[in-house]
Design an enzyme around this catalytic site. Structure first.
Site, PDB file in Angstrom:
ATOM      1  N   GLY A  49       0.858  -1.182   0.000  1.00  6.87           N
ATOM      2  CA  GLY A  49       0.000   0.000   0.000  1.00  6.87           C
ATOM      3  C   GLY A  49       0.888   1.224   0.000  1.00  6.87           C
ATOM      4  O   GLY A  49       1.771   1.341   0.857  1.00  6.87           O
ATOM      5  N   GLN A 198      -6.105  -8.655  -2.677  1.00  9.52           N
ATOM      6  CA  GLN A 198      -6.143  -7.707  -1.563  1.00  9.52           C
ATOM      7  C   GLN A 198      -7.578  -7.284  -1.212  1.00  9.52           C
ATOM      8  O   GLN A 198      -7.883  -6.962  -0.064  1.00  9.52           O
ATOM      9  CB  GLN A 198      -5.335  -6.436  -1.884  1.00  9.52           C
ATOM     10  CG  GLN A 198      -3.830  -6.629  -2.007  1.00  9.52           C
ATOM     11  CD  GLN A 198      -3.377  -6.852  -3.436  1.00  9.52           C
ATOM     12  OE1 GLN A 198      -4.058  -7.539  -4.206  1.00  9.52           O
ATOM     13  NE2 GLN A 198      -2.217  -6.322  -3.807  1.00  9.52           N
ATOM     14  N   ASP A 239      -1.312   4.751  -6.373  1.00 11.51           N
ATOM     15  CA  ASP A 239       0.101   4.542  -6.061  1.00 11.51           C
ATOM     16  C   ASP A 239       0.958   5.660  -6.616  1.00 11.51           C
ATOM     17  O   ASP A 239       2.073   5.898  -6.149  1.00 11.51           O
ATOM     18  CB  ASP A 239       0.560   3.182  -6.600  1.00 11.51           C
ATOM     19  CG  ASP A 239      -0.109   2.066  -5.827  1.00 11.51           C
ATOM     20  OD1 ASP A 239      -1.252   1.709  -6.174  1.00 11.51           O
ATOM     21  OD2 ASP A 239       0.486   1.586  -4.853  1.00 11.51           O
ATOM     22  N   ASN A 249      -2.746   2.676 -10.253  1.00 17.44           N
ATOM     23  CA  ASN A 249      -3.303   1.957  -9.123  1.00 17.44           C
ATOM     24  C   ASN A 249      -3.285   0.477  -9.456  1.00 17.44           C
ATOM     25  O   ASN A 249      -2.883   0.067 -10.548  1.00 17.44           O
ATOM     26  CB  ASN A 249      -4.734   2.442  -8.806  1.00 17.44           C
ATOM     27  CG  ASN A 249      -5.186   1.998  -7.423  1.00 17.44           C
ATOM     28  OD1 ASN A 249      -4.496   2.196  -6.431  1.00 17.44           O
ATOM     29  ND2 ASN A 249      -6.358   1.378  -7.368  1.00 17.44           N
TER      30      ASN A 249
HETATM   31  C1  LIG Z   1      -3.720   3.602  -0.109  1.00 12.30           C
HETATM   32  S1  LIG Z   1      -3.237   3.265  -1.684  1.00 12.30           S
HETATM   33  C2  LIG Z   1      -2.850   1.571  -1.683  1.00 12.30           C
HETATM   34  C3  LIG Z   1      -2.639   1.047  -3.087  1.00 12.30           C
HETATM   35  O1  LIG Z   1      -1.532   0.129  -3.078  1.00 12.30           O
HETATM   36  C4  LIG Z   1      -2.007  -1.132  -3.520  1.00 12.30           C
HETATM   37  O2  LIG Z   1      -1.035  -1.847  -4.218  1.00 12.30           O
HETATM   38  P1  LIG Z   1      -0.168  -3.003  -3.443  1.00 12.30           P
HETATM   39  O3  LIG Z   1      -1.145  -3.807  -2.642  1.00 12.30           O
HETATM   40  O4  LIG Z   1       0.481  -3.778  -4.582  1.00 12.30           O
HETATM   41  O5  LIG Z   1       0.837  -2.258  -2.621  1.00 12.30           O
HETATM   42  C5  LIG Z   1      -3.173  -0.787  -4.401  1.00 12.30           C
HETATM   43  O6  LIG Z   1      -2.748  -0.276  -5.649  1.00 12.30           O
HETATM   44  C6  LIG Z   1      -3.837   0.280  -3.561  1.00 12.30           C
HETATM   45  O7  LIG Z   1      -4.769   1.063  -4.223  1.00 12.30           O
END
Ligand SMILES: CSC[C@H]1O[C@H](OP(=O)(O)O)[C@H](O)[C@@H]1O
Length: 351
Positions: A49, A198, A239, A249
């Site tokens: 995140g 997720q 992101d 994202n």
């Molecule tokens: C609060 S934004 C979190 C953002 O990060 C996630 O990606 P990951 O789980 O690969 O770090 C996802 O894109 C979320 O929207």
């Protein structure tokens, strides 16, 4: 908010992270005391995140230099920069990682006249400040998003831009927690979000634990729930937001934005200002992480595709600003024209 699902804890000079790769079946906290172990936790997504990555990397930098020997200021600054550059290689897309590391480096550069011991303490305080600020940012995003929502709505979100992706509240989920606190009646549909799931393992866990009405759907169900009129607004995290509003994202977000546009459903991006990258003009400039194909061809160790078959695994995609109704930050709600309005919002902000 579920007290036991805190993603990041800083305690007794240790970074304690909730291992998000074993949720929802196991709640496991692990203590980190080195930059190398923090690098690994980010890489394998034990912590993930954008905001949570930034906070963890800040602590990781401090942990990486706190035991640096000697009193030579130049040598210490070199160690700070080296550790920062190392942590910056953990994942490429979330700009918060680089924003947090740059902010930490600036503390060391701008205080190079102090002793090494004094700068080490300043670095720790800066990491703690980044951590504390994230909570405030997310609550403000939640308040701003609430002004766009109504009691009784159906919301769709993708991946996890929740409390687990941040220090607290989340970004896309922040209004959901605030609405719950205020007795609103609303439903959330959470895309499970292949390949790392997720949306079901994390978003559904935290919202359900908070007593929020959440329904997990597979990613290919987003269209039908929209067609059935179940969705009044889409809220996603980000992101990296480019200067023109194009937004990276989790993979699949682009598709959701196209569906929302087709069904005339507002598409909101919850965006902490540290996730806005003014140095990247548009989405074409955002580095997209490609992860191991095994994340697509197997699930929890069970082979789901024929052994040896190829798989494509970009972890993010870019939603063009034309598909975005508003980018909601802690400083305010930004509508098109995004380039001009984002620049106005961030005028005077140094980092
Ligand atoms: C609060 S934004 C979190 C953002 O990060 C996630 O990606 P990951 O789980 O690969 O770090 C996802 O894109 C979320 O929207």
């Amino acid at each position: 908010m579920n007290k036991h699902l805190i993603s990041i804890i800083w305690e007794d000079e240790k970074l304690i992270l909730l291992d998000q790769t074993v949720l929802p079946n196991e709640v496991k906290y692990e203590a980190y005391t080195t930059a190398e172990s923090v690098w690994d936790a980010i890489r394998v997504m034990k912590v993930r995140g954008a905001p949570a990555i930034g906070v963890s990397a800040a602590y990781g930098l401090y942990l990486g230099v706190k035991n640096h020997g000697g009193t030579d200021r130049a040598g210490f600054l070199e160690a700070v920069k080296k550790t920062s550059a190392y942590l910056a290689t953990s994942r490429p897309t979330a700009v918060n990682l680089f924003w947090a590391l740059e902010r930490m480096e600036r503390v060391a550069e701008q205080n190079s006249g102090l002793t090494v011991v004094e700068v080490k303490d300043l670095l720790k305080r800066e990491a703690e400040a980044i951590h504390a600020e994230d909570e405030q940012i997310n609550r403000a995003i939640g308040e701003n998003l609430l002004t766009l929502l109504k009691d009784g709505m159906g919301l769709l979100t993708h991946c996890n831009a929740g409390a687990l992706a941040t220090a607290k509240y989340g970004t896309a989920t922040a209004p959901m927690y605030l609405a719950k606190e205020r007795g609103w009646n609303f439903k959330v549909y959470s895309d499970e979000t292949r390949p790392r799931l997720q949306g079901s393992t994390l978003t559904a866990l935290e919202l359900h634990s908070a007593g929020i009405d959440v329904t997990v759907i597979t990613d290919n169900m987003a269209a039908v729930v929209m067609s059935q009129g179940k969705i009044d607004a889409v809220i996603v995290g980000c992101d990296r937001v480019a200067a023109n509003g194009d937004t990276a994202n989790k993979i699949g977000t682009l598709g959701v934005s196209i569906l929302a546009k087709h069904y005339g459903i507002p598409f909101y991006v919850a965006a902490p200002t540290p996730t806005i990258d003014r140095n990247t003009p548009d989405g074409a400039g955002i580095p997209i992480e490609e992860r191991d194909s095994s994340e697509v061809t197997s699930l929890y160790g069970v082979q789901t595709a024929p052994p040896g078959v190829k798989a494509y695994n970009p972890a993010f995609d870019v939603t063009p600003h034309e598909n975005i109704t508003a980018i909601v930050t802690e400083k305010g709600i930004v509508h098109a024209p995004f380039e001009q309005n984002l620049a106005e919002l961030l005028k005077g902000q140094t980092i």
